[in-house]
Design a protein around this motif. Structure first.
Motif, PDB file in Angstrom:
ATOM      1  N   UNK A  15       3.927  -0.999   9.242  1.00 11.65           N
ATOM      2  CA  UNK A  15       4.167  -2.161   8.380  1.00 11.65           C
ATOM      3  C   UNK A  15       4.716  -1.742   7.024  1.00 11.65           C
ATOM      4  N   UNK A  16       5.668  -0.846   7.040  1.00  9.71           N
ATOM      5  CA  UNK A  16       6.228  -0.364   5.774  1.00  9.71           C
ATOM      6  C   UNK A  16       7.073  -1.424   5.091  1.00  9.71           C
ATOM      7  N   UNK A  17       7.549  -2.408   5.844  1.00 10.17           N
ATOM      8  CA  UNK A  17       8.343  -3.486   5.248  1.00 10.17           C
ATOM      9  C   UNK A  17       7.765  -4.847   5.646  1.00 10.17           C
ATOM     10  N   UNK A  18       6.582  -5.193   5.084  1.00  8.23           N
ATOM     11  CA  UNK A  18       5.944  -6.447   5.478  1.00  8.23           C
ATOM     12  C   UNK A  18       6.733  -7.660   5.012  1.00  8.23           C
ATOM     13  N   UNK A  19       6.635  -8.725   5.786  1.00 10.08           N
ATOM     14  CA  UNK A  19       7.267  -9.985   5.424  1.00 10.08           C
ATOM     15  C   UNK A  19       6.162 -11.038   5.354  1.00 10.08           C
ATOM     16  N   UNK A  20       5.808 -11.392   4.156  1.00 12.84           N
ATOM     17  CA  UNK A  20       4.705 -12.328   3.981  1.00 12.84           C
ATOM     18  C   UNK A  20       5.094 -13.708   4.495  1.00 12.84           C
ATOM     19  N   UNK A  21       4.229 -14.264   5.327  1.00 11.16           N
ATOM     20  CA  UNK A  21       4.462 -15.600   5.853  1.00 11.16           C
ATOM     21  C   UNK A  21       3.876 -16.633   4.902  1.00 11.16           C
ATOM     22  N   UNK A  22       4.328 -17.898   5.003  1.00  7.62           N
ATOM     23  CA  UNK A  22       3.723 -18.949   4.169  1.00  7.62           C
ATOM     24  C   UNK A  22       2.214 -19.035   4.357  1.00  7.62           C
ATOM     25  N   UNK A  23       1.743 -18.840   5.590  1.00  3.44           N
ATOM     26  CA  UNK A  23       0.300 -18.905   5.848  1.00  3.44           C
ATOM     27  C   UNK A  23      -0.433 -17.784   5.119  1.00  3.44           C
ATOM     28  N   UNK A  24       0.157 -16.570   5.116  1.00  2.00           N
ATOM     29  CA  UNK A  24      -0.478 -15.456   4.417  1.00  2.00           C
ATOM     30  C   UNK A  24      -0.471 -15.682   2.913  1.00  2.00           C
ATOM     31  N   UNK A  25       0.615 -16.249   2.403  1.00  2.00           N
ATOM     32  CA  UNK A  25       0.682 -16.562   0.973  1.00  2.00           C
ATOM     33  C   UNK A  25      -0.422 -17.540   0.596  1.00  2.00           C
ATOM     34  N   UNK A  26      -0.634 -18.542   1.439  1.00  2.70           N
ATOM     35  CA  UNK A  26      -1.678 -19.529   1.172  1.00  2.70           C
ATOM     36  C   UNK A  26      -3.054 -18.870   1.162  1.00  2.70           C
ATOM     37  N   UNK A  79      -3.714 -15.652   0.513  1.00  3.61           N
ATOM     38  CA  UNK A  79      -3.820 -14.810  -0.692  1.00  3.61           C
ATOM     39  C   UNK A  79      -4.150 -15.654  -1.906  1.00  3.61           C
ATOM     40  N   UNK A  80      -3.552 -16.831  -1.971  1.00  5.21           N
ATOM     41  CA  UNK A  80      -3.804 -17.717  -3.107  1.00  5.21           C
ATOM     42  C   UNK A  80      -5.234 -18.237  -3.142  1.00  5.21           C
ATOM     43  N   UNK A  81      -5.913 -18.156  -1.993  1.00  3.49           N
ATOM     44  CA  UNK A  81      -7.317 -18.575  -1.941  1.00  3.49           C
ATOM     45  C   UNK A  81      -8.236 -17.537  -2.585  1.00  3.49           C
ATOM     46  N   UNK A  82      -7.743 -16.311  -2.676  1.00  2.00           N
ATOM     47  CA  UNK A  82      -8.558 -15.229  -3.222  1.00  2.00           C
ATOM     48  C   UNK A  82      -8.587 -15.267  -4.743  1.00  2.00           C
ATOM     49  N   UNK A  83      -9.737 -14.940  -5.313  1.00  2.00           N
ATOM     50  CA  UNK A  83      -9.810 -14.781  -6.760  1.00  2.00           C
ATOM     51  C   UNK A  83      -9.143 -13.455  -7.131  1.00  2.00           C
ATOM     52  N   UNK A  84      -8.886 -13.269  -8.414  1.00  2.00           N
ATOM     53  CA  UNK A  84      -8.283 -12.007  -8.859  1.00  2.00           C
ATOM     54  C   UNK A  84      -9.154 -10.822  -8.462  1.00  2.00           C
ATOM     55  N   UNK A  85     -10.459 -10.961  -8.610  1.00  2.00           N
ATOM     56  CA  UNK A  85     -11.351  -9.851  -8.274  1.00  2.00           C
ATOM     57  C   UNK A  85     -11.368  -9.605  -6.766  1.00  2.00           C
ATOM     58  N   UNK A  86     -11.301 -10.673  -5.975  1.00  2.00           N
ATOM     59  CA  UNK A  86     -11.262 -10.507  -4.520  1.00  2.00           C
ATOM     60  C   UNK A  86      -9.979  -9.813  -4.079  1.00  2.00           C
ATOM     61  N   UNK A  87      -8.854 -10.138  -4.736  1.00  2.00           N
ATOM     62  CA  UNK A  87      -7.608  -9.427  -4.435  1.00  2.00           C
ATOM     63  C   UNK A  87      -7.747  -7.950  -4.794  1.00  2.00           C
ATOM     64  N   UNK A  88      -8.398  -7.703  -5.900  1.00  2.00           N
ATOM     65  CA  UNK A  88      -8.569  -6.333  -6.380  1.00  2.00           C
ATOM     66  C   UNK A  88      -9.395  -5.503  -5.395  1.00  2.00           C
ATOM     67  N   UNK A  89     -10.525  -6.047  -4.947  1.00  2.00           N
ATOM     68  CA  UNK A  89     -11.374  -5.280  -4.040  1.00  2.00           C
ATOM     69  C   UNK A  89     -10.723  -5.169  -2.654  1.00  2.00           C
ATOM     70  N   UNK A 131     -13.960 -13.724   4.665  1.00  2.00           N
ATOM     71  CA  UNK A 131     -14.144 -15.114   5.103  1.00  2.00           C
ATOM     72  C   UNK A 131     -12.907 -15.953   4.791  1.00  2.00           C
ATOM     73  N   UNK A 132     -12.359 -15.786   3.602  1.00  2.00           N
ATOM     74  CA  UNK A 132     -11.229 -16.611   3.174  1.00  2.00           C
ATOM     75  C   UNK A 132      -9.959 -16.343   3.974  1.00  2.00           C
ATOM     76  N   UNK A 133      -9.746 -15.072   4.360  1.00  2.00           N
ATOM     77  CA  UNK A 133      -8.509 -14.763   5.099  1.00  2.00           C
ATOM     78  C   UNK A 133      -8.721 -14.753   6.600  1.00  2.00           C
ATOM     79  N   UNK A 134      -9.962 -15.027   7.024  1.00  2.00           N
ATOM     80  CA  UNK A 134     -10.243 -15.084   8.455  1.00  2.00           C
ATOM     81  C   UNK A 134     -10.310 -13.724   9.109  1.00  2.00           C
ATOM     82  N   UNK A 135     -10.714 -12.701   8.346  1.00  2.00           N
ATOM     83  CA  UNK A 135     -10.813 -11.349   8.894  1.00  2.00           C
ATOM     84  C   UNK A 135     -12.141 -11.171   9.608  1.00  2.00           C
ATOM     85  N   UNK A 136     -12.079 -10.661  10.811  1.00  2.00           N
ATOM     86  CA  UNK A 136     -13.283 -10.440  11.623  1.00  2.00           C
ATOM     87  C   UNK A 136     -14.199  -9.401  10.985  1.00  2.00           C
TER      88      UNK A 136
END
Length: 220
Positions: free
Chosen positions: A141-152, A154-164, A197-202
């Motif tokens: 995945x050296x050249x990822x293409x963010x989908x609209x669903x993934x963008x949505x 990511x936007x659900x995450x707080x700054x600290x959640x993105x950081x961790x 939980x927010x990104x639906x990761x198992x």
């Protein structure tokens, strides 16, 4: 706590070797074996193990498809799959992670490392060493293409959640994240859990995959 473990590999000698080793470990109980991917899925449904050690190249149903079926099955949400590979970098490993695997091991793993790996995954951590994670991600995945669903998401995450999440994707443990951010380990664990939980990761491995696939973290 005793970890209930199942083995799936088409080579009887490999299964016997792993079973002999793990059966002599007090806190690990081997509950069954399977010689192909279809049998592995049936074994998981029958025994509900905590961990399934899954070979990739197997007849009838390969390990990737078997992993996908197990991880998608509504009654097997607590089963964690660890894929077994012959080489450290296997072209199918990332596909297995995408299918829901919680990590991977090379088949020549040292006995103590195998025991440790089983306990790590049973405790809810991802079995992804930093160096191998970076190489896998760079490969696939050296050249990822963010989908609209993934963008949505990511936007659900707080700054600290993105950081961790980014730190987890770089291979840092909860203790290392806590040290870097000067927070408690429990707080780091809570941030990771909420991000999952927010990104639906198992599990943590799936959070790492999401971080790279979405472009939240770039392979370097």
């Amino acid at each position: 706590m005793t970890v209930r473990l199942a083995l799936a590999d088409d080579q009887a000698l490999v299964r016997a070797g792993f079973r002999s080793l793990l059966d002599n470990t007090p806190d690990i109980d081997v509950v069954g074996e399977a010689a192909d991917g279809r049998a592995a899925v049936e074994l998981a449904l029958r025994t509900r193990p905590d961990i399934m050690l899954m070979d990739i190249r197997m007849p009838v149903l390969d390990g990737i498809e078997a992993t996908r079926e197990i991880c998608a099955h509504p009654s097997l949400g607590n089963v964690r799959v660890v894929v077994l590979t012959t080489f450290e970098i296997d072209e199918y490993v990332f596909a297995a992670l995408r299918a829901g695997a919680s990590g991977f091991l090379v088949k020549d793993v040292e006995p103590d490392d195998l025991r440790h790996a089983v306990r790590v995954v049973a405790a809810g951590e991802a079995l992804l060493s930093p160096s191998v994670t970076r190489r896998l991600i760079a490969e696939f995945v050296s050249t990822p293409h963010r989908t609209p669903a993934q963008t949505a998401l990511i936007n659900e995450l707080t700054d600290r959640e993105r950081e961790v999440t980014a730190m987890a994707a770089q291979g840092l443990t909860n203790h290392e994240i806590a040290d870097r951010l000067v927070i408690s380990v429990a707080t780091a664990r809570t941030h990771i859990s909420r991000a999952m939980t927010k990104v639906g990761a198992r599990d943590r491995a799936q959070l790492v995959v999401f971080a790279y696939q979405s472009g939240l973290v770039r392979a370097t």
